[in-house]
Design an enzyme around this catalytic site. Structure first.
Site, PDB file in Angstrom:
ATOM      1  N   LYS A  76      -1.386  68.380   8.728  1.00  0.00           N
ATOM      2  CA  LYS A  76      -2.788  68.415   8.321  1.00  0.00           C
ATOM      3  C   LYS A  76      -3.554  67.371   9.134  1.00  0.00           C
ATOM      4  CE  LYS A  76      -5.497  68.256   3.990  1.00  0.00           C
ATOM      5  NZ  LYS A  76      -5.370  68.110   2.514  1.00  0.00           N
ATOM      6  N   SER A 151      -7.289  71.897   0.034  1.00  0.00           N
ATOM      7  CA  SER A 151      -7.848  71.649   1.334  1.00  0.00           C
ATOM      8  C   SER A 151      -6.873  71.802   2.505  1.00  0.00           C
ATOM      9  CB  SER A 151      -8.446  70.234   1.373  1.00  0.00           C
ATOM     10  OG  SER A 151      -7.444  69.262   1.156  1.00  0.00           O
ATOM     11  N   SER A 175      -4.213  70.185  -3.250  1.00  0.00           N
ATOM     12  CA  SER A 175      -4.436  70.669  -1.883  1.00  0.00           C
ATOM     13  C   SER A 175      -3.211  71.108  -1.108  1.00  0.00           C
ATOM     14  CB  SER A 175      -5.172  69.607  -1.069  1.00  0.00           C
ATOM     15  OG  SER A 175      -6.542  69.642  -1.388  1.00  0.00           O
TER      16      SER A 175
END
Ligand code: GLN
Length: 487
Positions: A76, A151, A175
């Protein structure tokens, strides 16, 4: 569908046995990344990946045995890897290059993994759809009109569409788990403190935790044994050496599983069906299943946002153009800072900084932040009490499968409500795993993945890979590569 998208376990074994090379796996990753560009899962490729692959090859030639030999891994874009851009999905950090490796990157590299790229995300982790990124939205490969969740949506799509067998995300309120559910892969949020956050750009520090996304229970156990463990550079890191292994249906026998009653309302038929099928599989394997109630969970979403936003307002104070990222020039420093923040941060981030600052301000602190901290304690206590009677708790990961792009992006409260099943786990610091548990067929015959969440007591993360392996053995887990690969 690709000819094959092997697991990390299989790839590492093949590399170790000299059946393939780290460079060959890197080349395959690049070809797949190119073929799936339209999904916008990745925001950058690691310019140091070839050199990293060569280093792994040299170590193997020197006789080392590496648990993740040559395995390509995506991070990420809020996890630092030296020499890669770390944008956090923000304009403000569009050209920011990390000067050092996060603890998880050091550990992955030591284990022979190759960091191949950085994945798209909601700006600073604030969102549940990966629509708020400065790099544009990530598409759900099961239906490109829909969001992949967030996310960590880019990390989830990378794994779901076979770009890499493993990706890391961060989970502050869901997330890792929610995008895993919405794309049909596993997503694990470890106990708070189990995985070092050194090198993770902070969103809400008392909630943030790094976790893996994968397509098999064996891969989850493999990567957790690599990334978990004590790190003195993260003050909240725990002394709890990892001992993950994959379970069999035998490990499910005798397990006491509690279904959280408060999570049974408001789910779509496909989510209900997947949960029901998972419970049947558990019973079939000899687990006992019963309903339990945690009444404080009704307040989890409000409590979460009243803690996450204040922490974010504090953490994001450092982004003012003086040290990190873009700087808007202005005649004086104050204007430079305010302009940098006004132009650099997107709307949702600005909203949260404002609300967070308000909730912390004198006169409102007691009514909001302090109150939320008390409810947080009630929620944590209810979990502790419930774990006196059950070994694991279960809920849907999300009340619905992937929603349409734009459906909630103009309505912050609807977006926040999407986190109803995941945020309490972070408030209590517990480990939880989203398991791919089936599909819901929606209008037009589109099949969308559905996830079921298992929650374990603090530091009992290992129970989750035992369970996942057990469920794989019963056939209750349904991991399929997303259909659009190479499309
Ligand atoms: N959707 C939640 C939020 O926006 C959770 C995000 C996360 O876990 N990073 O805060």
């Amino acid at each position: 569908m690709p000819a094959s998208a092997p697991t990390a376990t299989a790839l590492a074994r093949a590399v170790q046995a000299r059946e393939t090379t780290p460079q060959a796996l890197l080349d395959i990753f690049r070809a797949r990344a190119e073929a799936t560009r339209d999904l916008n899962a990745l925001v950058s490729l690691n310019p140091g990946a070839d050199a990293a692959a060569a280093r792994v090859t040299a170590r193997l030639e020197a006789g080392e045995t590496l648990p993740l030999a040559g395995v390509p891994v995506v991070l990420k874009d809020n996890i630092s890897a030296a020499g890669t851009r770390t944008t956090c999905g923000s304009r403000l950090l569009a050209n920011y290059v990390s000067p050092y490796d996060a603890a998880v990157v050091e550990r992955l590299t030591r284990a022979g993994a190759v960091i191949v790229g950085k994945a798209n995300m909601d700006e600073f982790g604030m969102g549940s759809s990966t629509e708020s990124s400065a790099s544009g939205p990530t598409l759900n490969p099961w239906d490109r009109e829909r969001v992949p969740g967030g996310s960590s949506g880019g990390s989830a799509v990378a794994v779901a569409s076979g770009l890499t067998p493993l990706a890391l995300g961060s989970d502050t309120g869901g997330s890792v788990r929610q995008p895993a559910a919405l794309t049909g892969v596993y997503g694990l949020k470890p106990t708070y403190g189990r995985v070092s956050r050194y090198g993770l750009v902070a969103y809400a520090s008392s909630l943030d935790q790094i976790g893996p996304l994968a397509r098999s229970a064996a891969d989850l156990a493999l990567v957790m044994n690599v990334i978990a463990g004590h790190d003195p550079r993260d003050a909240t890191s725990l002394e709890a050496p990892p001992a993950f292994r994959v379970g069999t249906p035998e490990d499910v026998r005798g397990l006491r599983v509690g279904v959280i009653r408060e999570s049974l309302e408001g789910n779509t038929p496909g989510v209900e069906a997947a949960l029901g099928a998972t419970l049947d599989a558990l019973r079939g394997a000899g687990a006992s299943v019963r309903e339990v109630s945690l009444p404080s969970l009704r307040h989890a979403v409000a409590t979460y946002y009243l803690i996450a936003m204040p922490e974010a307002s504090s953490n994001l104070a450092r982004f003012d153009g003086t040290v990190y990222g873009e700087r808007v020039a202005a005649p004086d420093l104050v204007h430079s800072m305010t302009q940098t923040r006004e132009r650099g941060f997107g709307r949702e981030v600005q909203r949260r900084i404002l609300i967070g600052t308000y909730a912390l301000s004198s006169g409102y602190y007691d009514a909001y932040y302090s109150q939320a901290m008390k409810v947080r304690r009630l929620i944590a206590d209810e979990f502790t009490r419930t774990f006196g009677d059950v070994d694991l708790l279960v809920t849907p990961t999300s009340p619905f499968p992937a929603f349409r792009r734009g459906e909630k992006s103009e309505d912050p409260l609807a977006m926040y409500a999407a986190d109803v099943d995941t945020v309490a786990v972070n408030l209590a610091g517990l480990p939880a795993l989203s398991v791919p548990a089936g599909f819901e067929t929606v209008e037009g015959g589109v099949r969308l993945p559905v996830g079921v969440q298992f929650i374990a007591p603090a530091l009992a993360d290992e129970r989750l890979t035992l369970l996942a392996g057990g469920l794989e053995g019963t056939g209750a887990v349904r991991v399929e590569l997303a259909p659009s690969y190479g499309g």
